[in-house]
Design a protein around this motif. Sequence first.
Motif, PDB file in Angstrom:
ATOM      1  N   UNK A 542       0.639  -1.600  -0.040  1.00 23.80           N
ATOM      2  CA  UNK A 542       0.304  -0.104   0.196  1.00 23.80           C
ATOM      3  C   UNK A 542       1.412   1.413   0.048  1.00 23.80           C
ATOM      4  N   UNK A 543       1.705   1.540   0.633  1.00 19.71           N
ATOM      5  CA  UNK A 543       3.076   2.546   1.203  1.00 19.71           C
ATOM      6  C   UNK A 543       3.492   2.578  -0.497  1.00 19.71           C
ATOM      7  N   UNK A 544       3.993   1.333  -1.531  1.00 19.38           N
ATOM      8  CA  UNK A 544       4.468   1.745  -2.572  1.00 19.38           C
ATOM      9  C   UNK A 544       3.713   2.358  -3.600  1.00 19.38           C
ATOM     10  N   UNK A 545       2.350   2.258  -3.566  1.00 20.55           N
ATOM     11  CA  UNK A 545       1.299   2.392  -4.667  1.00 20.55           C
ATOM     12  C   UNK A 545       1.254   4.266  -4.026  1.00 20.55           C
ATOM     13  N   UNK A 550       9.205   7.127  -0.794  1.00 21.01           N
ATOM     14  CA  UNK A 550       9.233   7.304   0.780  1.00 21.01           C
ATOM     15  C   UNK A 550       9.467   8.446   1.211  1.00 21.01           C
ATOM     16  N   UNK A 551       9.555   9.987   0.466  1.00 20.67           N
ATOM     17  CA  UNK A 551       9.744  10.402   1.147  1.00 20.67           C
ATOM     18  C   UNK A 551       8.577  10.887   2.105  1.00 20.67           C
ATOM     19  N   UNK A 567      13.021   0.639  -0.810  1.00 24.21           N
ATOM     20  CA  UNK A 567      11.693   1.136   0.502  1.00 24.21           C
ATOM     21  C   UNK A 567      10.968   0.550   0.187  1.00 24.21           C
ATOM     22  N   UNK A 568      10.635  -0.373  -0.917  1.00 22.07           N
ATOM     23  CA  UNK A 568       8.975  -0.961  -0.443  1.00 22.07           C
ATOM     24  C   UNK A 568       8.894  -2.764  -0.136  1.00 22.07           C
ATOM     25  N   UNK A 569      10.069  -3.145  -0.082  1.00 24.43           N
ATOM     26  CA  UNK A 569      10.418  -4.632   0.348  1.00 24.43           C
ATOM     27  C   UNK A 569      10.113  -4.691   2.020  1.00 24.43           C
TER      28      UNK A 569
END
Length: 585
Positions: A542-545, A550-551, A567-569
């Motif tokens: 969800x964060x990656x979407x 990743x800021x 960042x999204x792993x």
Amino acid sequence: MLCTRRVLSRAQLKPLCLSPSVRPLPLSCLPTPIRPRHPASRQISTTPPTHSTGGAVKLTVERYPHLKRDPRFKKIDAADVEFFRTVVGSKSVITAEEPDELEPFNQDWMRRYKGSSSLVLRPTSTAQVSEILSYCNTHRIAVVPQGGNTGLVGGSVPVHDEVVLSLGNMNKVVEFDEVAGVLTCEAGCVLEVLDKVVGERGYMMPLDLGAKGSCQIGGNVATNAGGLRLLRYGSLHGTVLSMEVVLADGRIVELGKPLRKDNTGYDLKQLFIGSEGTLGVITKVSILTPVRPSSVHVALFAVPSFSHVVKLFRAARTDLTEILSAFEFFDATSFTLVKHHIHGIRDPFSTSTSSSSPFYVLIETAGSHSDHDTAKLDAFFERVFENDIVEDGAVAQDEAQAKAMWSIRESITEALAKEGGNYKYDLSVPVERLWDIVTDVRAYLTKVGVYAGETGAETTAEGQPRFTHIAGFGHMGDGNLHLNLTSTGYHPTLDTAIEPYLYKLIQRHEGSISAEHGLGLMKAPYLGYSKSEEFVALMRSVKGVFDPRGVLNPYKYFPKQEEGEGITEAPGKTAVERQTRQVVE
């Protein structure tokens, strides 16, 4: 106005002495912008603690050296600052040239976390927030959204040199629907001021917090704040109807409409409630407000044991049903520290043996028919005294006395802070197991030598620090325990003694490591004790979407990733375990 009731013949329920310190409400009216307090001035006393926490606050990265700055983030330069001045104006930009102005935005009010940001931006509109985030995303500049900065887990202050995006100047009430009771306002509105605004129209805010004089509604929603009214009015997942957010790339998105029913598409606003600024920046909120009750009663009870607290809660749920609005408990340690540190607090049990009871319970009822409510309360009082569930009790006879009773409960956090270093844990477990957590922690910390009881020495024979007090209080109806451990200051020896032991204990009790304070920086490494590996992986997806670069609020909310991961792993369960520190067991 609170109703005066007859005194019960058994145990002589008595009125509380008037407290001279009733906190006034700030002034505001529609549609004037609401002026929040300075972010450093949470609604607590500013007098220094009894024990010094060691002068200047240590940088977070000095206390936690494993928190390395992500080299992919750009460092701010003069050109960046100049661009931001063109967006928000020079008066809304704070730089390192104004260190005194900058400092409150860099550290939390508990003096536990401190970043080194050199830039604070204070936008006044959603459009400005959009321009700021678009620029930061393009240049990969890390950003920390900040409301009233009253959080307890380090979620609203920078870790390194992130830009602080302060929402305090976005403080207008946009609209209030007096028929539906729906308030629409900007994210920087102070909770206490909003409660006054809707109160003038016969309504009230559905949440109430000890930090209500400084916390902002955007931050409340971003952290899914709970508070004192959740038992009656539920969580923000139910009362927030819609919101406006700005995504990491600057897109402005309206999530829903200010309607009670809207069954079209995904309910995306739910993702942002409790997201702690990691998915986007909340700029506007529409929230459902309940009608302000006309019949309010407050009582304080002295209770002989926690098992009796549970019995009292069951009786209140059964006898008071729809009018029960709050059921708060606190232990003798909490009450003793409040009486010691807080000026103007009066003990309603000072002339009886109940002044040394091990537990106290504050009960509030809220309804619309005084005679009906009084009859239910009288039956409840008679039952709990006849069955020896409580030792003593006091009933507020007017609004001033009710506020004085509430001030005892709401002053616990302030009193604990005056002891110096304060390790605060916000936990949830099944109601009957709440006090087991406190008992287990006291026994374990005594065993490993960092706690010597409430009257024990502050240090060991070798000069190592100890915890001085272990206090428990919280929202009984929500199964929410606030476990607080005070000390003469923050120290690695104490850090490693309590963490991760406490989180493992919560996991064994099938609880949550965060009931209402959120994850922030403090609890992010331990998320695996409450959520599965698969759950955390979905969170990262969800964060990656919403924030693929990743800021937004980096270094928090998620367990630390293994070296070389993106960042999204997501790390596996063993990665979470590797982050926890060894404790002698």
